[in-house]
Design a protein around this motif. Structure first.
Motif, short mmCIF file in Angstrom:
data_model
loop_
_atom_site.label_atom_id
_atom_site.label_comp_id
_atom_site.label_asym_id
_atom_site.label_seq_id
_atom_site.Cartn_x
_atom_site.Cartn_y
_atom_site.Cartn_z
N GLU A 23 0.62 -1.22 0.41
CA GLU A 23 0.05 0.44 -0.13
C GLU A 23 0.62 1.12 0.09
O GLU A 23 2.23 1.39 0.17
CB GLU A 23 -1.06 0.13 1.11
CG GLU A 23 -0.21 0.14 2.15
CD GLU A 23 -0.54 0.26 3.87
OE1 GLU A 23 -2.27 -0.08 3.97
OE2 GLU A 23 -0.54 -0.15 4.99
N GLN A 24 -0.11 2.01 -0.42
CA GLN A 24 1.42 3.67 -0.70
C GLN A 24 0.81 4.22 0.48
O GLN A 24 -0.47 4.24 1.22
CB GLN A 24 1.30 4.14 -1.73
CG GLN A 24 1.95 5.82 -2.11
CD GLN A 24 1.27 6.31 -2.97
OE1 GLN A 24 -0.24 6.89 -3.25
NE2 GLN A 24 2.52 6.87 -3.66
N VAL A 25 1.05 5.44 1.14
CA VAL A 25 0.92 5.32 2.51
C VAL A 25 1.70 7.46 2.39
O VAL A 25 2.68 7.75 2.14
CB VAL A 25 1.80 5.29 3.71
CG1 VAL A 25 1.43 5.53 5.69
CG2 VAL A 25 1.29 3.74 4.30
N ILE A 26 0.54 8.30 2.69
CA ILE A 26 0.77 9.93 2.60
C ILE A 26 0.58 9.83 3.75
O ILE A 26 -0.17 10.44 4.11
CB ILE A 26 0.13 10.09 1.50
CG1 ILE A 26 -0.21 9.74 0.32
CG2 ILE A 26 0.61 11.79 1.48
CD1 ILE A 26 -0.84 10.03 -0.53
N GLU A 27 2.11 10.81 4.61
CA GLU A 27 1.56 10.62 5.68
C GLU A 27 2.13 12.31 6.13
O GLU A 27 2.85 13.00 5.41
CB GLU A 27 2.67 10.71 6.88
CG GLU A 27 2.90 8.68 6.89
CD GLU A 27 4.08 8.04 7.05
OE1 GLU A 27 4.12 6.76 7.87
OE2 GLU A 27 5.25 8.79 6.82
N LEU A 28 1.31 13.80 6.70
CA LEU A 28 1.90 14.89 7.03
C LEU A 28 2.60 14.83 8.21
O LEU A 28 1.15 14.71 9.26
CB LEU A 28 0.45 15.63 6.45
CG LEU A 28 0.76 16.47 6.36
CD1 LEU A 28 -0.68 17.73 5.00
CD2 LEU A 28 0.02 17.36 7.97
N TYR A 29 3.34 16.23 8.43
CA TYR A 29 3.16 16.29 10.09
C TYR A 29 3.57 17.68 10.13
O TYR A 29 3.79 18.70 9.46
CB TYR A 29 4.71 15.06 9.71
CG TYR A 29 5.03 14.36 10.10
CD1 TYR A 29 5.05 13.18 10.91
CD2 TYR A 29 5.82 14.11 8.81
CE1 TYR A 29 5.50 12.02 10.68
CE2 TYR A 29 5.51 12.83 8.49
CZ TYR A 29 5.36 11.66 9.86
OH TYR A 29 5.70 10.20 9.60
N GLU A 30 2.96 18.16 11.57
CA GLU A 30 2.75 19.38 11.78
C GLU A 30 3.91 19.71 12.64
O GLU A 30 4.60 18.76 13.47
CB GLU A 30 1.84 19.13 13.23
CG GLU A 30 2.03 20.63 13.48
CD GLU A 30 0.47 20.25 14.99
OE1 GLU A 30 0.34 21.90 14.77
OE2 GLU A 30 0.30 19.71 15.37
N ARG A 31 4.99 20.73 12.48
CA ARG A 31 6.04 20.87 13.10
C ARG A 31 5.49 21.49 14.86
O ARG A 31 4.51 22.13 14.91
CB ARG A 31 6.35 22.42 12.00
CG ARG A 31 7.86 23.10 12.84
CD ARG A 31 8.06 24.25 11.73
NE ARG A 31 8.44 24.06 11.09
CZ ARG A 31 8.35 24.02 9.90
NH1 ARG A 31 7.24 24.74 9.86
NH2 ARG A 31 8.39 24.12 7.87
#
Length: 274
Positions: free
Chosen positions: A242-250
């Motif tokens: 599967e493809q994972v797209i991860e978004l991170y908060e500073r």
């Protein structure tokens, strides 16, 4: 005999005329050994080729579209300079020595007769094409549903997936329904195993987008939304992946993750415009 010689001479001149009388041809780039000339390109620089070691060239740190050039010695013979940029353009400059160049700052934001288009590796789209696509699709209606994540008042969703040639373009939208601003640190793409045995090592491969739009200094205020575009070369996920797209908060803990499978990738909408 003289008549035939005259005709031959005239034909030779006509054949050579385009070489010496090209309207609007690129004038020589004058370089000094004592002054630095800065060339500003409309897109980041991919490669620089110096015709000889008599040219010194560098891309300054913290920049991507500025090239600083100067002569390595005085009175060097004529040579040339070739630059390729991320919008798929090739620039060719004839270079000559000048003790005092008339200009030491040149902006190349308009097309010149010596530009040519080049093909990027893997059939990738150029940055100029992707900029145009992003502008046109920024307000596009959502056609993907169900691929989303929520945490701490943040909603992250894949609202569009497009394909053209060997490129996949992702339209991601982040909405801030909380009372606090959200500072974006990074967006990461990777492929992972869908199911992992307890004692088996996780097989993860990070994917590097070659284009990003909307991520520079991205601060999403309370109640606001931000649209992002990313471009990756098309790739097969493979069985059990599967493809994972991860978004991170500073400096925060509001991290969000989207998961895609092959059935999502094959639904990418074909782009018919540039």
């Amino acid at each position: 005999m003289k008549k035939h010689s005259l005709i031959f001479f005239l034909c030779l001149l006509l054949l050579q005329a385009p070489l010496y009388a090209q309207p609007g041809a690129q004038p020589p780039l004058d370089l000094s050994a004592r002054q630095t000339t800065s060339l500003i390109f409309p897109y980041p620089i991919l490669s620089v080729d110096r015709g000889s070691g008599d040219i010194l060239a560098q891309v300054p740190e913290q920049t991507a579209n500025v090239l600083q050039v100067k002569g390595a010695r005085e009175h060097f013979p004529n040579t040339n300079l070739t630059v390729i940029t991320k919008d798929g353009k090739l620039y060719s400059f004839p270079v000559r020595y000048a003790s005092a160049p008339a200009a030491t700052l040149l902006s190349l934001d308009s097309l010149t007769p010596t530009e040519a288009s080049v093909l990027l590796p893997g059939g990738r789209l150029h940055d100029a094409e992707l900029d145009n696509i992003s502008r046109q699709l920024a307000q596009d209606a959502r056609f993907y549903h169900g691929i989303k994540a929520r945490t701490g008042g943040m909603r992250f969703a894949l609202e569009g997936l497009y394909s053209k040639g060997n490129t996949l373009v992702y339209r991601l939208v982040l909405h801030n329904a909380s009372s606090l601003p959200f500072e974006l640190e990074a967006v990461r793409f990777a492929t992972k195993d869908r199911r992992q045995a307890r004692r088996a090592a996780s097989q993860e491969v990070e994917l590097q987008p070659y284009y990003a739009w909307g991520t520079q200094d991205a601060s999403i205020e309370a109640g606001a939304s931000q649209v992002f575009f990313f471009a990756l070369e098309r790739f097969p996920l493979g069985r059990g992946k599967e493809q994972v797209i991860e978004l991170y908060e500073r400096k925060g803990s509001r991290h969000l993750s989207l998961r895609l499978r092959d059935r999502h990738l094959v639904r990418a909408c074909s782009l018919l415009f540039e």
